[in-house]
Design an enzyme around this catalytic site. Sequence first.
Site, mmCIF file in Angstrom:
data_model
loop_
_atom_site.group_PDB
_atom_site.id
_atom_site.type_symbol
_atom_site.label_atom_id
_atom_site.label_comp_id
_atom_site.label_asym_id
_atom_site.label_seq_id
_atom_site.Cartn_x
_atom_site.Cartn_y
_atom_site.Cartn_z
ATOM 1 N N HIS A 138 0.827 -1.213 0.000
ATOM 2 C CA HIS A 138 0.000 0.000 0.000
ATOM 3 C C HIS A 138 0.857 1.256 0.000
ATOM 4 O O HIS A 138 2.050 1.235 0.297
ATOM 5 C CB HIS A 138 -0.928 0.012 1.225
ATOM 6 C CG HIS A 138 -0.240 0.401 2.500
ATOM 7 N ND1 HIS A 138 -0.126 1.722 2.917
ATOM 8 C CD2 HIS A 138 0.376 -0.353 3.448
ATOM 9 C CE1 HIS A 138 0.527 1.759 4.064
ATOM 10 N NE2 HIS A 138 0.841 0.514 4.412
ATOM 11 N N CYS A 139 0.218 2.358 -0.347
ATOM 12 C CA CYS A 139 0.784 3.697 -0.155
ATOM 13 C C CYS A 139 -0.369 4.550 0.355
ATOM 14 O O CYS A 139 -1.139 4.077 1.199
ATOM 15 C CB CYS A 139 1.423 4.225 -1.439
ATOM 16 S SG CYS A 139 0.409 4.095 -2.935
ATOM 17 N N ALA A 140 -0.513 5.772 -0.101
ATOM 18 C CA ALA A 140 -1.635 6.595 0.362
ATOM 19 C C ALA A 140 -2.922 6.263 -0.398
ATOM 20 O O ALA A 140 -3.974 6.039 0.196
ATOM 21 C CB ALA A 140 -1.304 8.076 0.215
ATOM 22 N N ARG A 143 -2.166 3.651 -5.817
ATOM 23 C CA ARG A 143 -2.214 3.801 -7.274
ATOM 24 C C ARG A 143 -0.839 3.998 -7.902
ATOM 25 O O ARG A 143 -0.624 3.591 -9.045
ATOM 26 C CB ARG A 143 -3.100 4.989 -7.667
ATOM 27 C CG ARG A 143 -4.544 4.872 -7.213
ATOM 28 C CD ARG A 143 -5.404 5.925 -7.873
ATOM 29 N NE ARG A 143 -5.502 5.695 -9.311
ATOM 30 C CZ ARG A 143 -5.956 6.598 -10.177
ATOM 31 N NH1 ARG A 143 -6.332 7.787 -9.753
ATOM 32 N NH2 ARG A 143 -6.033 6.316 -11.455
#
EC number: 3.1.3.16
Length: 217
Positions: A138-140, A143
């Site tokens: 994941h990141c924020a 995407r």
Amino acid sequence: MSSTALKSGKISAYAAVKVDPDGDYCTPGAFDLERLFWKGSPKYTHVNEVWPNLYIGDEKTALDRYSLEKAGFTHILNAAHGRWNVDTGPEYYSDMNIEYHGVEADDLPTFNLSPFFYSAAEFIHTALQNETSKILVHCAMGRSRSAALVLAYLMIYKNMTVVDAIDQVLQHRCILPNRGFLKQLRELDIKLALERRDNMNGTNSSEKTGTSTETEI
């Protein structure tokens, strides 16, 4: 792209590159890579499985400890690690049966994510060696940064081209790595293509070309 340019190590980021003259595949230029995302993808959701037991998600998914535990996640790769990003760290999951790996990256075209490609890919690969493991990358938003690391994993460990990797993930999730990350994935694609070609020929890519590839921005 001519063989002279490839041997010199200077490669335009906007030109297609054919490493194997006998093959059909060309590494697309940066703009052509961006066009791959124009054909559409599933509607954006918080988390999606993009490869067996490999998920890409966002900050909301990573912070929801209850749902993570209920879903059976065993590994988390945070591509937005750090105080000014998604500030979880291993402590956030310390009372859960979760192994954590953090990459402190900014979602900027000027940020060099490529030094993390192999270590992140190894973390994913090691996790998936156990068929009961489930890993969230994941990141924020889930995407750009996280997607780029998953694409690198598929290229390094599943022998996919950058085009095949993008197609694979786009079937399951709405992603859009920034242009800088796409250029870096393109460089990885060329590097891996050189390695595959030279493994078949029994030569070393650095010896054959005389230098490493370097993209001209």
